[in-house]
Scaffold this motif. Structure first.
Motif, PDB file in Angstrom:
ATOM      1  N   ASN A  59     -64.406 -14.206  30.508  1.00 45.75           N
ATOM      2  CA  ASN A  59     -62.986 -14.472  30.646  1.00 45.75           C
ATOM      3  C   ASN A  59     -62.539 -15.387  29.515  1.00 45.75           C
ATOM      4  O   ASN A  59     -63.310 -16.248  29.050  1.00 45.75           O
ATOM      5  CB  ASN A  59     -62.677 -15.126  31.993  1.00 45.75           C
ATOM      6  N   TYR A  60     -61.304 -15.148  29.050  1.00 37.53           N
ATOM      7  CA  TYR A  60     -60.727 -15.957  27.973  1.00 37.53           C
ATOM      8  C   TYR A  60     -59.247 -16.198  28.270  1.00 37.53           C
ATOM      9  O   TYR A  60     -58.560 -15.312  28.777  1.00 37.53           O
ATOM     10  CB  TYR A  60     -60.803 -15.225  26.636  1.00 37.53           C
ATOM     11  N   PRO A  61     -58.735 -17.355  27.920  1.00 36.84           N
ATOM     12  CA  PRO A  61     -57.284 -17.551  28.003  1.00 36.84           C
ATOM     13  C   PRO A  61     -56.609 -16.820  26.842  1.00 36.84           C
ATOM     14  O   PRO A  61     -57.264 -16.486  25.843  1.00 36.84           O
ATOM     15  CB  PRO A  61     -57.129 -19.066  27.892  1.00 36.84           C
ATOM     16  N   ASP A  62     -55.324 -16.608  26.949  1.00 42.43           N
ATOM     17  CA  ASP A  62     -54.600 -15.882  25.909  1.00 42.43           C
ATOM     18  C   ASP A  62     -54.680 -16.577  24.546  1.00 42.43           C
ATOM     19  O   ASP A  62     -54.620 -15.919  23.506  1.00 42.43           O
ATOM     20  CB  ASP A  62     -53.133 -15.719  26.307  1.00 42.43           C
ATOM     21  N   SER A  63     -54.816 -17.895  24.559  1.00 42.14           N
ATOM     22  CA  SER A  63     -54.815 -18.657  23.311  1.00 42.14           C
ATOM     23  C   SER A  63     -55.981 -18.301  22.390  1.00 42.14           C
ATOM     24  O   SER A  63     -55.902 -18.505  21.174  1.00 42.14           O
ATOM     25  CB  SER A  63     -54.819 -20.155  23.599  1.00 42.14           C
ATOM     26  N   VAL A  64     -57.074 -17.779  22.932  1.00 39.52           N
ATOM     27  CA  VAL A  64     -58.238 -17.463  22.104  1.00 39.52           C
ATOM     28  C   VAL A  64     -58.671 -16.005  22.237  1.00 39.52           C
ATOM     29  O   VAL A  64     -59.582 -15.568  21.510  1.00 39.52           O
ATOM     30  CB  VAL A  64     -59.439 -18.383  22.443  1.00 39.52           C
ATOM     31  N   LYS A  65     -58.031 -15.245  23.115  1.00 42.78           N
ATOM     32  CA  LYS A  65     -58.441 -13.867  23.355  1.00 42.78           C
ATOM     33  C   LYS A  65     -58.330 -13.059  22.064  1.00 42.78           C
ATOM     34  O   LYS A  65     -57.327 -13.131  21.348  1.00 42.78           O
ATOM     35  CB  LYS A  65     -57.565 -13.252  24.447  1.00 42.78           C
ATOM     36  N   GLY A  66     -59.373 -12.306  21.768  1.00 42.61           N
ATOM     37  CA  GLY A  66     -59.405 -11.516  20.549  1.00 42.61           C
ATOM     38  C   GLY A  66     -59.961 -12.257  19.350  1.00 42.61           C
ATOM     39  O   GLY A  66     -60.262 -11.644  18.330  1.00 42.61           O
TER      40      GLY A  66
END
Length: 129
Positions: A59-66
């Motif tokens: 799982n990742y928050p949007d701030s680091v996703k990708g």
């Protein structure tokens, strides 16, 4: 002594990459899900990634996703955080934390108040030109 030790931090220019490692000493990570957190000066600690015991759930928050990828090598008793396309706002001290979970698929909460059993001492990441 039971502990987690982070390494791999340093200085990098914007757009660069770093790979952080979180190694366990004195216990096996097989029974633990892992979370990565960061804390910038004057800010609260925030979660940036977590991985299940099996490695199949992440799982990742949007701030680091990708941009960030978490992985683990249980044979080496180590969890990694690959960070690409780094930005100045990624500058922080990065910590890993271990949560003992029964399910090999479950993820811990990306909340520093969650009941993690062990925390590392942190490694500094600085992104600047």
């Amino acid at each position: 002594q039971l502990q987690l030790v982070e390494s791999g931090g340093g200085w990098v220019q914007p757009g660069g990459s770093l790979r952080l490692s979180c190694a366990a000493s004195g216990f096996t990570l097989d029974y633990y899900a892992i979370g990565w957190f960061r804390q910038a000066p004057g800010k609260e600690r925030e979660g940036v990634s977590c991985i299940s015991r099996s490695g199949r759930s992440r799982n990742y928050p949007d701030s680091v996703k990708g941009r960030f990828t978490i992985s683990r090598d249980n044979a080496k008793n180590t969890v990694y955080l690959q960070m690409n396309s780094l930005k100045p706002e990624d500058t922080a001290v990065y910590y890993c934390a271990a949560a003992k979970l029964e399910s090999s698929w479950s993820l811990p909460r990306l909340n520093p108040d969650y009941e993690y059993d062990y925390w590392g001492q942190g490694t500094q990441v600085t992104v600047s030109s």
